[in-house]
Scaffold this motif. Structure first.
Motif, short mmCIF file in Angstrom:
data_model
loop_
_atom_site.label_atom_id
_atom_site.label_comp_id
_atom_site.label_asym_id
_atom_site.label_seq_id
_atom_site.Cartn_x
_atom_site.Cartn_y
_atom_site.Cartn_z
N UNK A 104 -3.81 17.59 0.92
CA UNK A 104 -3.38 18.67 1.47
C UNK A 104 -3.02 18.20 3.04
N UNK A 105 -3.64 19.60 4.29
CA UNK A 105 -2.95 19.23 5.11
C UNK A 105 -4.24 18.47 6.40
N UNK A 106 -5.25 18.15 5.70
CA UNK A 106 -6.53 17.76 6.24
C UNK A 106 -6.47 16.57 5.43
N UNK A 107 -6.65 15.80 3.92
CA UNK A 107 -7.26 14.81 2.73
C UNK A 107 -5.64 13.79 2.91
N UNK A 108 -6.38 13.18 2.97
CA UNK A 108 -5.31 11.64 2.48
C UNK A 108 -5.85 10.73 1.92
N UNK A 109 -5.21 9.74 1.04
CA UNK A 109 -5.52 8.46 0.53
C UNK A 109 -4.87 7.43 1.03
N UNK A 110 -4.87 6.12 0.81
CA UNK A 110 -4.39 4.88 0.79
C UNK A 110 -4.83 4.46 -0.62
N UNK A 111 -3.77 3.80 -1.05
CA UNK A 111 -3.85 3.08 -1.97
C UNK A 111 -4.08 1.51 -1.60
N UNK A 112 -4.10 0.59 -1.75
CA UNK A 112 -4.09 -0.84 -2.19
C UNK A 112 -3.11 -1.56 -3.15
N UNK A 113 -3.34 -2.38 -2.92
CA UNK A 113 -2.57 -3.10 -4.93
C UNK A 113 -3.51 -4.15 -4.59
N UNK A 114 -4.55 -4.64 -4.59
CA UNK A 114 -5.65 -6.17 -4.66
C UNK A 114 -5.79 -5.95 -6.13
N UNK A 115 -5.17 -6.89 -6.94
CA UNK A 115 -4.71 -6.67 -7.83
C UNK A 115 -6.06 -8.31 -8.16
N UNK B 134 0.72 -0.98 -0.11
CA UNK B 134 -0.17 0.21 -0.11
C UNK B 134 0.77 1.18 -0.01
N UNK B 135 0.50 2.43 0.25
CA UNK B 135 0.73 4.12 -0.23
C UNK B 135 0.06 4.79 0.96
N UNK B 136 0.94 5.36 1.17
CA UNK B 136 -0.10 6.80 1.90
C UNK B 136 -0.14 7.76 0.69
N UNK B 137 -0.81 8.32 1.05
CA UNK B 137 -0.68 9.54 0.44
C UNK B 137 -1.36 11.13 0.81
N UNK B 138 -0.30 12.11 1.30
CA UNK B 138 -1.13 13.26 1.92
C UNK B 138 -1.35 14.60 0.37
N UNK C 279 -6.18 -1.10 -8.55
CA UNK C 279 -5.78 -0.16 -6.83
C UNK C 279 -7.59 -0.19 -6.44
N UNK C 280 -7.38 -0.10 -4.31
CA UNK C 280 -8.17 0.27 -4.17
C UNK C 280 -7.98 1.24 -3.47
N UNK C 281 -8.77 2.77 -3.61
CA UNK C 281 -8.06 3.53 -3.16
C UNK C 281 -9.36 4.45 -2.34
N UNK C 282 -8.80 4.25 -0.60
CA UNK C 282 -9.63 5.23 -0.11
C UNK C 282 -8.74 6.52 1.10
N UNK C 283 -9.71 7.45 0.55
CA UNK C 283 -9.87 8.75 1.40
C UNK C 283 -10.79 9.08 2.35
N UNK C 284 -9.51 10.11 2.98
CA UNK C 284 -9.84 10.08 4.43
C UNK C 284 -9.74 11.20 4.41
#
Length: 157
Positions: A45-56, A39-43, A117-122
């Motif tokens: 901006x200051x209050x928004x994040x994303x988790x990307x998981x490789x779930x082929x 998985x990858x963790x992305x920021x 790719x599973x993307x989860x926005x937080x």
């Protein structure tokens, strides 16, 4: 199992940080070996994040995302394909469970599965009561009408 670092002195001199020290101790233990799926963790901006998981190979009906208090759990369970006669099986067909610790006030806004790719926005939503507020300094204010009244009075000289 405890971590190599002893948090006891900090526990004795702080109030309300028990959860933080538990997280630190458990994260040191949990670094063991499970690294599937990557998985990858992305920021964003200051209050928004994303988790990307490789779930082929997983479909939307085979993945569950559960957001609990301060924790996000992503599980995947593939249905067994007993009909296929594999000569070689190199693509992982194993179930998984990934846990992510969430800070206070972090909410899951959406999830999307595209091209394996599973993307989860937080988003971090700080309540209005917890946002910093500017406090004005009070005190005796000069009374304009009194000063003006004294200036307009005729002087008897």
């Amino acid at each position: 199992m405890r971590s190599a670092f002893d948090f006891a002195p900090f526990r004795r001199s702080t109030i309300g940080f028990d959860r933080l020290f538990d997280l630190l101790e458990n994260s040191a233990v949990g670094q063991g070996g499970e690294n599937y799926p990557p998985f990858d963790l992305l920021r964003l901006d200051d209050n928004h994040y994303r988790i990307n998981l490789a779930v082929a190979g997983f479909g939307t009906d085979e993945i569950d995302i559960v957001a609990q208090q301060n924790q996000l759990v992503v599980t995947g369970k593939r249905a067994d394909d007993d009909k296929a006669d594999y000569i070689h099986r190199g693509i992982a067909n194993r179930s998984f469970e990934r846990r992510f610790g969430l800070a206070d006030h972090v909410k899951v806004t959406e999830a999307d599965l595209k091209d394996g790719l599973l993307s989860i926005d937080l988003v971090r939503e700080i309540p209005e009561a917890m946002k910093p507020k500017k406090i004005s300094i009070g005190g005796a204010e000069p009374k304009q009408d009194t000063i003006e009244a004294k200036a307009s009075e005729p002087s008897d000289a």
